[in-house]
Design a protein around this motif. Structure first.
Motif, mmCIF file in Angstrom:
data_model
loop_
_atom_site.group_PDB
_atom_site.id
_atom_site.type_symbol
_atom_site.label_atom_id
_atom_site.label_comp_id
_atom_site.label_asym_id
_atom_site.label_seq_id
_atom_site.Cartn_x
_atom_site.Cartn_y
_atom_site.Cartn_z
ATOM 1 N N LEU A 115 -9.204 6.583 -5.928
ATOM 2 C CA LEU A 115 -9.754 5.451 -5.430
ATOM 3 C C LEU A 115 -9.825 4.999 -4.551
ATOM 4 N N TYR A 116 -10.938 4.921 -3.388
ATOM 5 C CA TYR A 116 -10.237 3.827 -2.242
ATOM 6 C C TYR A 116 -10.599 2.420 -2.439
ATOM 7 N N PRO A 117 -9.797 1.169 -2.547
ATOM 8 C CA PRO A 117 -9.918 -0.236 -2.757
ATOM 9 C C PRO A 117 -11.192 -0.493 -1.165
ATOM 10 N N GLU A 118 -11.968 -1.447 -1.816
ATOM 11 C CA GLU A 118 -11.698 -2.316 -0.193
ATOM 12 C C GLU A 118 -10.721 -2.290 0.429
ATOM 13 N N GLY A 119 -11.041 -2.460 2.153
ATOM 14 C CA GLY A 119 -10.223 -3.152 2.401
ATOM 15 C C GLY A 119 -8.957 -2.323 2.802
ATOM 16 N N LEU A 120 -8.121 -2.106 3.338
ATOM 17 C CA LEU A 120 -6.844 -1.372 3.475
ATOM 18 C C LEU A 120 -5.899 -0.649 2.737
ATOM 19 N N ALA A 121 -6.106 -1.376 1.465
ATOM 20 C CA ALA A 121 -5.371 -1.068 0.293
ATOM 21 C C ALA A 121 -4.996 0.460 0.622
ATOM 22 N N PRO A 122 -4.011 0.633 0.219
ATOM 23 C CA PRO A 122 -3.693 2.508 0.061
ATOM 24 C C PRO A 122 -5.123 3.042 -1.646
ATOM 25 N N ALA A 123 -5.061 4.491 -1.150
ATOM 26 C CA ALA A 123 -5.673 4.812 -2.107
ATOM 27 C C ALA A 123 -4.944 5.400 -2.901
ATOM 28 N N THR A 124 -5.621 5.395 -4.896
ATOM 29 C CA THR A 124 -4.883 5.489 -6.171
ATOM 30 C C THR A 124 -4.899 7.235 -6.572
ATOM 31 N N ARG A 125 -4.240 7.674 -6.912
ATOM 32 C CA ARG A 125 -4.954 8.889 -6.844
ATOM 33 C C ARG A 125 -3.768 9.254 -8.195
ATOM 34 N N TYR A 126 -5.055 9.687 -9.815
ATOM 35 C CA TYR A 126 -4.644 10.085 -10.826
ATOM 36 C C TYR A 126 -4.892 10.954 -11.830
#
Length: 191
Positions: A85-96
């Protein structure tokens, strides 16, 4: 083809889909072509809806999280799925790997998280990939190197993927769909 499912839902935005146990209800009754397409994808539609849930086609199409889970089921979710999941803005992606399964997790995320700018789902066996980018304009369905891809990208992203895939992969059965048009096979020499 999953792009046929996208087309049927898009052409019938007010169609209400509801799940009660193993039954899928449609109201009002859609035109024959859409009804046949939806019946071919009944299992995917049932898996993408929570029991007792009623949702309009336009709501499924407008939520990246709901749409991604529907498309993953249309491609044949089996076993574990890596979710990025790539959140809005510059927050890092989360993968699991969602421990409770894809549908419950994405239903929760749809209710409790802001829509992502991108959502990437991949079968850990490499059989399929769903990649959905916010603001998508075109859907591509293709098979390359034994993996089935369903990509919902802005126009420039779809063209870029096709160019890169043509250069490095043997593409088969490429279909393209844009809202407002019927899905069609893509002649790779003309893309």
């Amino acid at each position: 083809m999953a792009v046929d499912l996208l087309h049927a839902l898009h052409e019938n935005p007010g169609l209400s889909l509801h799940r009660v146990g193993g039954r899928l209800g449609l109201a009002p009754t859609p035109p024959e072509e859409a009804r046949l397409t939806l019946s071919r994808h009944k299992a995917a539609l049932l898996q993408a809806l929570e029991d007792g849930e009623k949702v309009e086609a336009r709501a499924l199409l407008s939520s990246p999280l709901r749409l991604a889970v529907l498309l993953a089921h249309a491609l044949g979710v089996e076993g574990e799925v890596v979710r990025t999941l790539y959140p809005e803005g510059l927050a890092p992606a989360t993968r699991y790997l969602p421990p409770e399964g894809l549908t419950p997790y994405l239903a929760w995320a749809h209710r409790d998280l802001p829509p992502p700018r991108r959502l990437h789902l991949a079968d850990i066996g490499g059989r399929w990939v769903v990649d959905l980018v916010a603001g998508w304009e075109v859907a591509l369905e293709a098979v390359a190197a034994g993996t089935r891809y369903l990509l919902l990208y802005p126009e420039h992203g779809a063209r870029g993927w096709l160019e890169a895939a043509r250069a490095g992969l043997a593409l088969h059965g490429v279909s393209v769909w844009r809202p407002g048009t019927a899905p069609r096979p893509l002649l790779l020499t003309a893309a």
